[in-house]
Structure formats: structure tokens, C-alpha cells
Design an enzyme around this catalytic site. Structure first.
Site: not given
Ligand code: IPM
Ligand code: MN
Length: 370
Positions: A143, A194, A226, A250, A254
Site C-alpha cells: 500500500y 507467502k 492461499d 485486506d 473481507d
Molecule cells: C479496508 C478498505 C481500504 C483498504 C480501502 C478503502 C483503501 O478496503 O479498510 O479494508 O484497502 O485498506
Molecule cells: Mn478492504
């Protein structure tokens, strides 16, 4: 009454504007009941700031954040405006806050209670009882690594590069943080990398092994990213603390959030090393659901994640454990009584965002007085 705690409040875009006021309401309720005062300083970030000032977050507002005890955040972004080529992106606000406040540890807890298990897209017996927290490194890796740019070769071929860079110090502090956290929970850490392909991951694993040796009471295992993507679905209950680098974190968070089936309920905390004046870590607290433009402006967004983020704020940045627990129990009670928004109450009369916030504030006052 003690000196007020200074909280920077950033509702941001979309439903952030609707759920953050409910979190403020909850803070005021617990403050009134327990004798704490809060001084809220509200500011713009994201598209609302780009529209008002031409920048995703102003320097002076970042300064206010730095001088606060904690930051309460809603959401940034609007997919309807999401052209890949926009010159100033709203995400910049979030990335700058993380980097400039050095909020290196992002905590995303995932707990599947019996009430939530039926909502999960996975089989109930697989997820019921899941209680894990992902510790995502937040200020390094791909990032922020340089070079990060695109260019065009003489022959017209477009190219781009991003750099996944980590220092020993960055890796050591996040692994140590995860091990310390594990000591307060199940004493188990899964470090994700990884290492079979990436140099940065081989350094990550080397340091993780060194740090693990300093924590003989914590079991540290190393899992390839993975394989982790697969194990999170196949045996999520096996995990306690999962620690990983920025981009893997990240993606995996999710996925992990989906174990609960309701991303709308999950809070998160991003913490720095620095102590604030309250003697605790400066922190940034946000619901993980994002701006949800499809339901924004309708007053139906679930304020739970924002209010639970406020509870994390009380615990981690102000050291108010009892108050945090009261807020969490008030939220649990509202959900149990099904006094909730339409995402939870699908068959009966659902509450609006504000109504659910009022119920939780009332529960907080009741619990604090008991
Ligand atoms: C998160 C979001 C952010 C990230 C974006 C909006 C920059 O996806 O907080 O997970 O990738 O960190
Ligand atoms: Mn995210």
C-alpha cells in the site's frame, strides 16, 4: 467529572453520516451515566471533503486527529463515482490518516454467536462458536512501498509497478502485538505469509519465528496465504489470532467477515504505538461495512457496527473497560430483543437507524444504573 476526552468524528460518505451520530449518542449515554465527558470535533473526509475543499482530507483536520484521544470514523467512498482515473481518490483520506498517525495494527474481530450462526452463508455447525481476530499490518507493504507508478515505454506499452516492502522493525512490532493480544485470548497465533514465493514473506516468517521464541506460552503457526483462504472456510474455529501483512489482511478480512454473514455488524480498530494523554493507544475506530450508497439516505442502515466501534474506542483508547462492556451488552440486548433495523428483523416491524440508536442508548443507561 474528569476533563473531557477529545474525539475526532468523521462520518464521511454514504451511511457513515447516519450511523456515526448513533455511535455518538451511545458515547453520550455512557458518559452521562458514568461521569465522563466527551468533546466531539466533527470533520469531513472522503468525497464530502473533495466536494467541499477539493481534497480528501485537509491538513488541519489531520492535525486535529493527531491531537485527539481517538477518532470515530464512518465510511469513505461511492462506487457510483468510482472511475479508475479520478485524480483525487477518497481512499487517500484513510490511507493518510493510517500512515501519518502511525496506526500500524488493524484489529478485525469476528465472532459468530448462536443468534448469528443461522445468518451465515456457511453451515451452522462449521461457524457457530468462531471467535477470532485478524491483526492486519496497516502502515507498510504494497500500500505504501516505492516505487509505485505507471509509465509508457517508447513502443507505447503501458506498464505499472507497486512495491511490497517491509522492514524488520515493522514486522517485529506487529507480530509482537499479535502475540501480546493472543496472551489475553486463546494463546494461539497464525502468522500468514507467502514465504514459498516472496522475499518479503521470507523475512516476515524469519522475524515471526524470532518473536515467537520470546513468547513460549503462545503457540505460533505459519500458514501460507492461499492455504489460509481455504482454511478460513473449512475450519474457521481452529483460529484465535491471525496476523498478516497489509494486502493479505485486506483480502482475508473481507472473507473472514462473511463467516458471520452480516458485514453490517462488525466493528474495527486501528491502533498506534503512541500513548495518548489518557495513557492508552491513539486509535481509529470504524465499522467495516463501508458507505453502502444503495441504502444511504433512507434511514435504514444498521448502527450496530458503528456503536460497537465506539465500544472498542472506550476500551482501547480510553481504557474504559467497564463502559465498553456495558455498550456491548446493550447492543447484544437490542439484537436479542430484535429491536433492530430491517437487515436483522426481516419478518416483523423493523426500526429505523435512529430508533435502534435510541433503544441502545436507553439500554446503556439502564445497564449503567443497575
Ligand atoms: C479496508 C478498505 C481500504 C483498504 C480501502 C478503502 C483503501 O478496503 O479498510 O479494508 O484497502 O485498506
Ligand atoms: Mn478492504
Amino acid at each position: 467529572m474528569t476533563a473531557p476526552y477529545r474525539i475526532a468524528v468523521i462520518p464521511g460518505d454514504g451511511i457513515g453520516q447516519e450511523v456515526v451520530p448513533e455511535a455518538v449518542k451511545a458515547l453520550n449515554a455512557i458518559g452521562d451515566a458514568c461521569g465522563h465527558a466527551f468533546e466531539f470535533q466533527e470533520m469531513l473526509a472522503g468525497w464530502v471533503a473533495i466536494d467541499a475543499y477539493g481534497t480528501p482530507i485537509r491538513d488541519e483536520d489531520l492535525e486535529v486527529c493527531k491531537r485527539s484521544h481517538a477518532i470515530l470514523f464512518g465510511a469513505n467512498g461511492d462506487p457510483r463515482r468510482d472511475e479508475i482515473s479520478v485524480p483525487v481518490r477518497p481512499e487517500r483520506a484513510l490511507l493518510r490518516i493510517r500512515k501519518e498517525l502511525q496506526l500500524f495494527a488493524n484489529l478485525r474481530p469476528v465472532r459468530v454467536t448462536p443468534e448469528l450462526a443461522p445468518v451465515s452463508p456457511l453451515k451452522q455447525d462449521l461457524v457457530e462458536g468462531v471467535d477470532l481476530v485478524v491483526v492486519r499490518e496497516l502502515t507498510g507493504g504494497i500500500y505504501y512501498g516505492e516505487p509505485s507508478r505507471r509509465w509508457q515505454d517508447e513502443d507505447g506499452e503501458r506498464r505499472a509497478v507497486d512495491t511490497l516492502l517491509y522492514s524488520e522493525t515493522e514486522i517485529r512490532r506487529i507480530i509482537s502485538y499479535a502475540c501480546e493480544l493472543a496472551r489475553t485470548r486463546g494463546s494461539h497465533v497464525a502468522s500468514v505469509d507467502k514465504a514459498n514465493v516472496l522475499s518479503s514473506s521470507r523475512l516476515w516468517r524469519e522475524i515471526a519465528m524470532e518473536v515467537a521464541a520470546e513468547y513460549p506460552d503462545v503457540t505460533v503457526e505459519h500458514v501460507l496465504v492461499d492455504a489460509m483462504a481455504m482454511l478460513l472456510i473449512r475450519e474457521p474455529k481452529r483460529f484465535d489470532v491471525i496476523v498478516t501483512e497489509n494486502m493479505f489482511g485486506d483480502i482475508l478480512t473481507d472473507e473472514a467477515a462473511q463467516l458471520t454473514g452480516s458485514i453490517g455488524l462488525l466493528p474495527s480498530a486501528s491502533l498506534g504505538a503512541e500513548s495518548n494523554e489518557a495513557g492508552h493507544r491513539l486509535g481509529f475506530y470504524e465499522p467495516i461495512h463501508g458507505s453502502a450508497p444503495d441504502i444511504a439516505g433512507k434511514g435504514i442502515a444498521n448502527p450496530t457496527a458503528a456503536i460497537l466501534s465506539a465500544a472498542l474506542l472506550l476500551r482501547n483508547s480510553l481504557g474504559l473497560e467497564k463502559e465498553a462492556a456495558i455498550v456491548e451488552s446493550a447492543v447484544a440486548r437490542a439484537l436479542r430483543e430484535r429491536k433492530a433495523t430491517a437487515d436483522i428483523v426481516r419478518d416483523g416491524p423493523a426500526l429505523t437507524t435512529t430508533q435502534m440508536g435510541d433503544v441502545i442508548a436507553a439500554h446503556i443507561k439502564e445497564a449503567a444504573a443497575a
